[in-house]
Design a protein around this motif. Structure first.
Motif, PDB file in Angstrom:
ATOM      1  N   ASN A  52     -12.933 -29.187   1.109  1.00 40.46           N
ATOM      2  CA  ASN A  52     -13.598 -30.329   0.524  1.00 40.46           C
ATOM      3  C   ASN A  52     -14.100 -30.320  -0.767  1.00 40.46           C
ATOM      4  OD1 ASN A  52     -12.613 -31.538   2.732  1.00 40.46           O
ATOM      5  ND2 ASN A  52     -14.555 -31.104   4.085  1.00 40.46           N
ATOM      6  N   LEU A  53     -14.274 -29.234  -1.418  1.00 39.11           N
ATOM      7  CA  LEU A  53     -14.897 -28.967  -2.735  1.00 39.11           C
ATOM      8  C   LEU A  53     -14.052 -29.680  -3.746  1.00 39.11           C
ATOM      9  CD1 LEU A  53     -16.091 -25.234  -2.681  1.00 39.11           C
ATOM     10  CD2 LEU A  53     -17.698 -27.183  -2.441  1.00 39.11           C
ATOM     11  N   LYS A  54     -14.781 -30.427  -4.660  1.00 39.26           N
ATOM     12  CA  LYS A  54     -14.298 -31.087  -5.732  1.00 39.26           C
ATOM     13  C   LYS A  54     -14.679 -30.466  -7.178  1.00 39.26           C
ATOM     14  CE  LYS A  54     -11.895 -34.025  -3.329  1.00 39.26           C
ATOM     15  NZ  LYS A  54     -10.626 -33.778  -3.120  1.00 39.26           N
ATOM     16  N   LEU A  55     -13.846 -30.579  -7.764  1.00 41.56           N
ATOM     17  CA  LEU A  55     -14.167 -29.979  -9.329  1.00 41.56           C
ATOM     18  C   LEU A  55     -14.933 -31.253 -10.199  1.00 41.56           C
ATOM     19  CD1 LEU A  55     -10.946 -28.162 -10.457  1.00 41.56           C
ATOM     20  CD2 LEU A  55     -13.099 -27.199  -9.678  1.00 41.56           C
ATOM     21  N   ASN A  56     -15.978 -30.641 -10.875  1.00 41.09           N
ATOM     22  CA  ASN A  56     -16.794 -31.786 -11.751  1.00 41.09           C
ATOM     23  C   ASN A  56     -15.636 -32.384 -12.647  1.00 41.09           C
ATOM     24  OD1 ASN A  56     -18.158 -32.748 -13.975  1.00 41.09           O
ATOM     25  ND2 ASN A  56     -19.577 -31.184 -13.400  1.00 41.09           N
ATOM     26  N   PRO A  57     -15.885 -33.862 -12.534  1.00 46.69           N
ATOM     27  CA  PRO A  57     -14.637 -34.907 -13.098  1.00 46.69           C
ATOM     28  C   PRO A  57     -14.810 -34.561 -14.535  1.00 46.69           C
ATOM     29  CG  PRO A  57     -16.407 -36.111 -11.729  1.00 46.69           C
ATOM     30  CD  PRO A  57     -16.946 -34.753 -11.789  1.00 46.69           C
ATOM     31  N   TYR A  59     -15.224 -31.521 -16.006  1.00 45.52           N
ATOM     32  CA  TYR A  59     -14.160 -30.624 -16.241  1.00 45.52           C
ATOM     33  C   TYR A  59     -12.820 -30.954 -16.230  1.00 45.52           C
ATOM     34  CZ  TYR A  59     -11.508 -26.199 -15.712  1.00 45.52           C
ATOM     35  OH  TYR A  59     -10.795 -25.179 -15.534  1.00 45.52           O
ATOM     36  N   LEU A  60     -12.462 -31.600 -14.862  1.00 48.92           N
ATOM     37  CA  LEU A  60     -11.224 -31.959 -14.783  1.00 48.92           C
ATOM     38  C   LEU A  60     -10.529 -32.804 -16.130  1.00 48.92           C
ATOM     39  CD1 LEU A  60     -11.166 -33.270 -11.145  1.00 48.92           C
ATOM     40  CD2 LEU A  60      -9.758 -31.489 -12.314  1.00 48.92           C
ATOM     41  N   ILE A  63      -9.027 -30.992 -19.023  1.00 47.87           N
ATOM     42  CA  ILE A  63      -7.885 -29.872 -18.954  1.00 47.87           C
ATOM     43  C   ILE A  63      -6.963 -30.465 -19.557  1.00 47.87           C
ATOM     44  CG2 ILE A  63      -6.301 -28.970 -17.270  1.00 47.87           C
ATOM     45  CD1 ILE A  63      -8.578 -28.746 -15.320  1.00 47.87           C
ATOM     46  N   LEU A  64      -6.376 -31.723 -19.590  1.00 42.09           N
ATOM     47  CA  LEU A  64      -5.435 -32.320 -20.289  1.00 42.09           C
ATOM     48  C   LEU A  64      -5.326 -32.332 -21.683  1.00 42.09           C
ATOM     49  CD1 LEU A  64      -3.559 -34.957 -18.001  1.00 42.09           C
ATOM     50  CD2 LEU A  64      -2.443 -33.161 -19.060  1.00 42.09           C
ATOM     51  N   GLU A  66      -7.183 -30.413 -23.647  1.00 39.77           N
ATOM     52  CA  GLU A  66      -7.027 -29.037 -24.124  1.00 39.77           C
ATOM     53  C   GLU A  66      -5.580 -28.623 -24.164  1.00 39.77           C
ATOM     54  OE1 GLU A  66      -9.666 -26.239 -22.122  1.00 39.77           O
ATOM     55  OE2 GLU A  66      -8.090 -24.512 -23.070  1.00 39.77           O
ATOM     56  N   PHE A  67      -5.068 -29.015 -23.121  1.00 42.76           N
ATOM     57  CA  PHE A  67      -3.318 -28.590 -22.909  1.00 42.76           C
ATOM     58  C   PHE A  67      -2.660 -29.079 -23.961  1.00 42.76           C
ATOM     59  CE2 PHE A  67       0.604 -27.739 -21.383  1.00 42.76           C
ATOM     60  CZ  PHE A  67       1.558 -28.800 -21.567  1.00 42.76           C
ATOM     61  N   HIS A  68      -2.844 -30.556 -24.376  1.00 46.18           N
ATOM     62  CA  HIS A  68      -1.965 -31.198 -25.261  1.00 46.18           C
ATOM     63  C   HIS A  68      -2.336 -30.673 -26.722  1.00 46.18           C
ATOM     64  CE1 HIS A  68       0.325 -34.121 -22.991  1.00 46.18           C
ATOM     65  NE2 HIS A  68      -0.814 -34.435 -22.462  1.00 46.18           N
ATOM     66  N   VAL A  71      -0.424 -27.505 -26.966  1.00 50.15           N
ATOM     67  CA  VAL A  71       1.100 -27.845 -27.263  1.00 50.15           C
ATOM     68  C   VAL A  71       1.591 -28.300 -28.744  1.00 50.15           C
ATOM     69  CG1 VAL A  71       2.835 -29.691 -26.704  1.00 50.15           C
ATOM     70  CG2 VAL A  71       1.666 -28.462 -24.904  1.00 50.15           C
TER      71      VAL A  71
ATOM     72  N   GLN B  30      -3.468 -30.648 -10.800  1.00 49.24           N
ATOM     73  CA  GLN B  30      -4.424 -29.652 -11.461  1.00 49.24           C
ATOM     74  C   GLN B  30      -5.393 -28.963 -10.789  1.00 49.24           C
ATOM     75  OE1 GLN B  30      -5.742 -31.577 -15.002  1.00 49.24           O
ATOM     76  NE2 GLN B  30      -7.088 -33.138 -13.819  1.00 49.24           N
ATOM     77  N   GLU B  31      -5.726 -29.890  -9.844  1.00 51.33           N
ATOM     78  CA  GLU B  31      -7.099 -29.470  -8.838  1.00 51.33           C
ATOM     79  C   GLU B  31      -6.738 -28.075  -7.939  1.00 51.33           C
ATOM     80  OE1 GLU B  31      -9.840 -32.407  -7.792  1.00 51.33           O
ATOM     81  OE2 GLU B  31     -11.287 -30.871  -7.174  1.00 51.33           O
ATOM     82  N   GLN B  52      -4.107 -23.871 -17.638  1.00 54.65           N
ATOM     83  CA  GLN B  52      -3.242 -24.136 -18.719  1.00 54.65           C
ATOM     84  C   GLN B  52      -1.860 -23.465 -18.806  1.00 54.65           C
ATOM     85  OE1 GLN B  52      -4.557 -26.130 -21.429  1.00 54.65           O
ATOM     86  NE2 GLN B  52      -6.109 -26.492 -20.042  1.00 54.65           N
ATOM     87  N   ILE B 112     -19.070 -26.287 -12.561  1.00 56.98           N
ATOM     88  CA  ILE B 112     -17.623 -26.704 -12.490  1.00 56.98           C
ATOM     89  C   ILE B 112     -17.124 -27.417 -11.001  1.00 56.98           C
ATOM     90  CG2 ILE B 112     -15.205 -25.652 -12.154  1.00 56.98           C
ATOM     91  CD1 ILE B 112     -16.638 -25.398 -14.949  1.00 56.98           C
ATOM     92  N   VAL B 113     -18.164 -26.960 -10.070  1.00 54.14           N
ATOM     93  CA  VAL B 113     -18.051 -27.496  -8.694  1.00 54.14           C
ATOM     94  C   VAL B 113     -18.934 -28.589  -8.516  1.00 54.14           C
ATOM     95  CG1 VAL B 113     -17.900 -27.179  -6.271  1.00 54.14           C
ATOM     96  CG2 VAL B 113     -17.248 -25.251  -7.793  1.00 54.14           C
ATOM     97  N   ASP B 114     -18.352 -29.864  -8.261  1.00 55.93           N
ATOM     98  CA  ASP B 114     -19.234 -31.115  -8.227  1.00 55.93           C
ATOM     99  C   ASP B 114     -20.001 -31.020  -7.095  1.00 55.93           C
ATOM    100  OD1 ASP B 114     -18.234 -34.635  -7.840  1.00 55.93           O
ATOM    101  OD2 ASP B 114     -19.983 -33.598  -9.188  1.00 55.93           O
ATOM    102  N   ASN B 115     -19.457 -31.080  -5.815  1.00 60.16           N
ATOM    103  CA  ASN B 115     -20.456 -31.328  -4.489  1.00 60.16           C
ATOM    104  C   ASN B 115     -20.803 -29.890  -3.923  1.00 60.16           C
ATOM    105  OD1 ASN B 115     -17.780 -30.920  -4.054  1.00 60.16           O
ATOM    106  ND2 ASN B 115     -17.783 -31.954  -2.144  1.00 60.16           N
TER     107      ASN B 115
END
Lengths: 194, 184
Positions: A52-57, A59-60, A63-64, A66-68, A71, B30-31, B52, B112-115
């Motif tokens: 259930n862990l979520k990444l920080n919005p 940070y999320l 990602i794109l 940086e990717f673009h 490219v 991505q996640e 990436q 990096i991790v939210d919750n």
């Protein structure tokens, strides 16, 4: 099937329906099985929580972009890389030619120096040099002592390669004998019944 | 064919030139890509690099995807391969720089991790996963965290279902032992 295997398969939904039913029945009646089962269940529970862990919005969302960025700059990067490779190859080629020239020039120079050196030696010095290069004391004793000289060419062991390198000719060795020495050698030969 | 309709549509749209379709696919996966790489590698920076790399492969190679598996499985195969490569790169880097420590350079939990209510549990689990041999770690993660079937894991890793089940059994047993030692 061992207990641990049954527990893991049960938690993994890898038992047949009959095996599953039997396992659940035994779980109700066996304290030991229950204790072991709880240890594995706890791990499953912890894994479930971590899913259930979520990444920080923030940070999320980074990602794109940086990717673009990669490219689009990748196209410039490809040209730069090609140029770098070409430059590297040219450099290696030039270094190779330079090394080759230095090596061969040194080799010729070395040969010239050797020839000059040997030309500067007198007769005995040339013999000394030949002896040390051939590794043979006998040859030196025979020629330098002048007591017993075997003029038959195949008895005079001389390393032809050494001669060539040091530019010492066979005639240089023999040509320096005096008339008396030649006379002496000739008489010795006659007495030997060759 | 085994694919989600929206994945199929997004792929088709992207191949027709719709860049936004690719962005939507990237945001969707991505996640999952990050977490899989993160659990294999244990390090945020390495996991970020893998994300990436996987996006780049998707961008360049989606035109070769032939729908013989789900898009999810296809992406996971790329993620799995790239993660292993990153692991090898890290080992080589450590040899060259004479850094033989097994410590993770950047766990990167705070930003990096939210919750992150239970950071200690996360660190503990990662340490236990790091102690598993790679073959056991990968099947344990793919089965428990990524929730893939043994057939899907077999197509990703190239290993037989029997071998995967055996490795999974040993991995689970080892985690239980490590957890027991940790509590004592």
């Amino acid at each position: 099937m061992k207990t641990e295997e049954r527990i893991i398969k049960y938690l993994d939904n890898d038992l047949t329906s009959e095996e599953r039913t039997a396992f659940e029945r035994e779980l109700k009646s066996s304290e030991e099985l229950k204790r072991e089962f709880e240890k594995y269940s706890l791990i499953k529970e912890k894994i479930k929580n971590q899913k259930n862990l979520k990444l920080n919005p923030d940070y999320l969302s980074s990602i794109l972009p940086e990717f673009h960025n990669k490219v689009h700059s990748g196209k410039k990067e490809t040209l730069r890389r090609s140029l770098s490779y070409s430059f590297g190859l040219i450099l290696i080629f030039l270094i190779g030619i330079t090394v080759q020239k230095i090596f061969f020039n040194n080799s010729d120079k070395e040969r010239n120096d050797l020839e000059k050196f040997t030309q500067s030696l007198n007769y005995n010095q040339k013999l000394d040099l030949l002896e040390s290069l051939n590794g043979s004391d006998d040859l030196y004793n025979i020629i330098s002592g002048k007591e017993y000289v075997d003029l038959l060419e195949n008895d005079l062991v001389v390393n032809e390669d050494v001669l060539e390198t040091y530019d010492i000719s066979y005639k240089d060795l023999i040509g320096n004998l005096s008339d008396n020495e030649v006379e002496k050698i000739y008489n010795e030969l006659l007495n030997r019944n060759i | 064919m085994n694919f989600k309709n929206d994945d199929y549509e997004l792929v088709q749209d992207f191949l027709s030139g719709d860049q936004q379709a690719f962005n939507n696919l990237a945001r969707k996966y991505q996640e999952k890509i990050y977490w899989h790489a993160r659990r294999i590698l244990g390090d945020h920076d390495d996991a970020h690099d893998v994300v990436q790399q996987v996006l780049l492969v998707m961008y360049n190679k989606l035109n070769t995807f032939n729908y013989s598996s789900s898009l999810y499985t296809w992406i996971f195969k790329i993620t799995y391969t790239r993660s292993l490569n990153q692991l090898k790169k890290r080992k080589l880097k450590r040899i060259i720089t004479f850094n033989f420590s097994d410590d993770i350079e950047n766990p990167g939990y705070e930003n990096i991790v939210d919750n992150l209510e239970n950071k200690e549990e996360l660190i503990r689990m990662q340490k236990m996963l790091n102690k598993l041999p790679l073959k056991q770690r990968e099947v344990f993660i793919l089965r428990n965290f990524d929730e893939l079937s043994y057939d899907e894991i077999s197509s990703i890793t190239g290993k037989s279902v029997g071998a995967l089940k055996a490795n999974y059994f040993h991995a689970f047993k080892k985690i239980k032992e490590l957890m027991g030692k940790d509590e004592n």
